[in-house]
Design an enzyme around this catalytic site. Structure first.
Site, short mmCIF file in Angstrom:
data_model
loop_
_atom_site.label_atom_id
_atom_site.label_comp_id
_atom_site.label_asym_id
_atom_site.label_seq_id
_atom_site.Cartn_x
_atom_site.Cartn_y
_atom_site.Cartn_z
N ASN A 25 49.31 50.25 32.72
CA ASN A 25 50.25 49.99 33.81
C ASN A 25 51.02 48.72 33.45
O ASN A 25 50.49 47.62 33.59
CB ASN A 25 49.47 49.81 35.12
CG ASN A 25 50.36 49.41 36.27
OD1 ASN A 25 51.59 49.46 36.17
ND2 ASN A 25 49.75 49.01 37.38
N TRP A 26 52.24 48.92 32.99
CA TRP A 26 53.03 47.76 32.53
C TRP A 26 53.57 46.94 33.69
O TRP A 26 54.13 45.88 33.48
CB TRP A 26 54.20 48.24 31.66
CG TRP A 26 53.82 48.74 30.29
CD1 TRP A 26 52.55 48.87 29.77
CD2 TRP A 26 54.70 49.17 29.25
NE1 TRP A 26 52.60 49.36 28.49
CE2 TRP A 26 53.92 49.55 28.15
CE3 TRP A 26 56.09 49.28 29.16
CZ2 TRP A 26 54.47 50.03 26.96
CZ3 TRP A 26 56.65 49.77 27.97
CH2 TRP A 26 55.85 50.13 26.89
N LYS A 27 53.47 47.46 34.89
CA LYS A 27 54.01 46.78 36.08
C LYS A 27 55.48 46.43 35.85
O LYS A 27 56.20 47.22 35.23
CB LYS A 27 53.15 45.56 36.42
CG LYS A 27 51.67 45.92 36.52
CD LYS A 27 50.83 44.86 37.13
CE LYS A 27 49.37 45.29 37.06
NZ LYS A 27 48.47 44.44 37.79
N HIS A 42 48.63 52.14 44.20
CA HIS A 42 48.12 50.92 43.55
C HIS A 42 48.01 49.82 44.60
O HIS A 42 48.83 49.74 45.52
CB HIS A 42 49.06 50.51 42.42
CG HIS A 42 48.50 49.43 41.55
ND1 HIS A 42 48.50 48.10 41.92
CD2 HIS A 42 47.89 49.47 40.34
CE1 HIS A 42 47.93 47.37 40.98
NE2 HIS A 42 47.55 48.18 39.99
N GLU A 90 48.77 46.83 44.57
CA GLU A 90 49.96 45.98 44.70
C GLU A 90 51.02 46.66 45.56
O GLU A 90 51.74 46.01 46.30
CB GLU A 90 50.50 45.62 43.30
CG GLU A 90 49.60 44.59 42.63
CD GLU A 90 49.66 44.57 41.11
OE1 GLU A 90 50.56 45.20 40.53
OE2 GLU A 90 48.77 43.93 40.52
N GLU A 103 39.75 50.57 41.53
CA GLU A 103 40.23 49.25 41.13
C GLU A 103 39.89 48.24 42.22
O GLU A 103 40.63 48.15 43.22
CB GLU A 103 41.75 49.27 40.93
CG GLU A 103 42.22 50.21 39.85
CD GLU A 103 43.55 49.74 39.27
OE1 GLU A 103 43.57 49.45 38.09
OE2 GLU A 103 44.52 49.64 40.03
N GLY A 137 44.01 41.52 37.60
CA GLY A 137 44.79 40.38 37.12
C GLY A 137 44.11 39.04 37.30
O GLY A 137 44.73 38.00 37.15
N SER A 177 41.02 43.94 35.17
CA SER A 177 40.74 42.99 34.07
C SER A 177 39.96 43.61 32.92
O SER A 177 39.12 42.94 32.31
CB SER A 177 40.03 41.74 34.61
OG SER A 177 40.87 41.06 35.53
N GLY A 233 46.11 46.83 33.17
CA GLY A 233 47.35 46.12 33.45
C GLY A 233 47.69 45.18 32.31
O GLY A 233 48.27 45.57 31.29
N GLY A 234 47.31 43.92 32.44
CA GLY A 234 47.68 42.87 31.48
C GLY A 234 47.44 43.25 30.03
O GLY A 234 48.33 43.04 29.18
C1 PEP Z 1 46.08 47.14 37.33
O1 PEP Z 1 47.10 46.57 37.69
O2 PEP Z 1 45.92 48.32 37.60
C2 PEP Z 1 45.10 46.37 36.58
C3 PEP Z 1 43.92 46.88 36.40
O3 PEP Z 1 45.51 45.14 36.12
P1 PEP Z 1 44.67 44.16 35.15
O4 PEP Z 1 44.12 44.99 34.04
O5 PEP Z 1 45.67 43.16 34.68
O6 PEP Z 1 43.58 43.56 35.99
#
Ligand code: PEP
Length: 259
Positions: free
Chosen positions: A21-23, A105, A107, A175, A181, A221, A242-243
């Site tokens: 997920n590049w956001k 999600h 967010e 999640e 994050g 994470s 994500g990251g």
């Molecule tokens: C996400 O946004 O779905 C996520 C899991 O982010 P991160 O890996 O950065 O915690």
């Protein structure tokens, strides 16, 4: 091949899915370079998915050579078209080359007030457009500390999943909001407990076949240093990342950790 002892003693094969997920990150040039690096290094044994910001979907799709890497959106509208300024219809994602879309999600639930009911209608729209919906659920830290995790996940599943899902058109992503994050991950025991609970809920509502076949991802994470442990947990069928999906080396290292 993973066995689900709790699911009516059936044995199923679920291909692990490693979804990035590049956001809201990336230029066209950066996205194409990252996509090519992921495509070139994609290991076998799991399916890879890249979910870029909407405007980057066409260059990302064009950069792929048609192998083991799919493209997805990060959201869609519940309507097929119409007066919805700034929104994107599921059918538009499909036409742009997407096979998947992330829905609900945390967010989007937090930033855009998305409710379970809205997520359900978006999921229906995704399915109607031929997309696989990745439906996200997860508890906040306050809910975890208050002992409400399983109840919260249960009510999100109940409200967010349409009655007509299949194991082929839906993926669930667990999640924990407090792990996204933040660098914090849920313990293996906590992840195992929630994943078992989710699959049990799915079995009660949709039956053992669907519960045995549907993929349930962990997200929060995930990185190269913890991926092997998280992906080895019984009932974890991949990750939503994500990251760490913004660096080809890290994303591919996670993919290579699939059991
Ligand atoms: C996400 O946004 O779905 C996520 C899991 O982010 P991160 O890996 O950065 O915690």
């Amino acid at each position: 091949m993973q066995e689900n002892e709790g699911i009516s003693e059936m044995t199923t094969t679920r291909t692990p899915l490693i979804a990035g997920n590049w956001k809201m990150n990336g230029t066209v040039a950066e996205s194409v370079a990252l996509t090519r690096a992921v495509d070139d290094g994609a290991p076998g044994g799991c399916e890879l998915l890249i979910c870029p910001p909407a405007v980057l979907i066409p260059p990302v799709a064009a950069a792929l050579k048609g192998g083991n890497v799919a493209v997805g959106g990060q959201d869609c509208h519940f309507a097929g078209s119409g007066a919805h300024t700034g929104d994107i219809a599921a059918v538009m994602l499909a036409e742009a080359g997407c096979g998947y879309v992330i829905l609900g999600h945390s967010e989007r639930r937090a930033d855009h007030g998305e409710t379970d009911e809205l997520v359900r209608s978006k999921t229906e729209a995704a399915h109607a457009a031929g997309l696989i919906a990745i439906v996200c659920v997860g508890e906040t830290l306050a809910e975890r500390d208050g002992g409400e995790t399983l109840a919260r996940i249960g009510s999100q599943l109940e409200g967010s999943l349409p009655a007509a899902i299949t194991a082929a058109n839906t993926v669930i992503a667990y999640e924990p909001v407090w792990a996204i994050g933040t660098g914090r991950t849920a313990s293996a025991a906590d992840v195992a407990e929630v994943h078992t609970h989710i699959r049990g809920d799915i079995e009660r509502r949709f039956g053992a076949d669907l519960a045995g076949g549907i993929r349930i991802l962990y997200g929060g994470s995930m990185k190269p240093s913890n991926a092997a442990e998280l992906l080895a947990i019984d009932g974890v069928d991949g990750g939503l990342i994500g990251g760490a999906s913004l660096k080809a080396e890290d994303f591919l290292a996670i993919a290579a950790s699939c059991p």
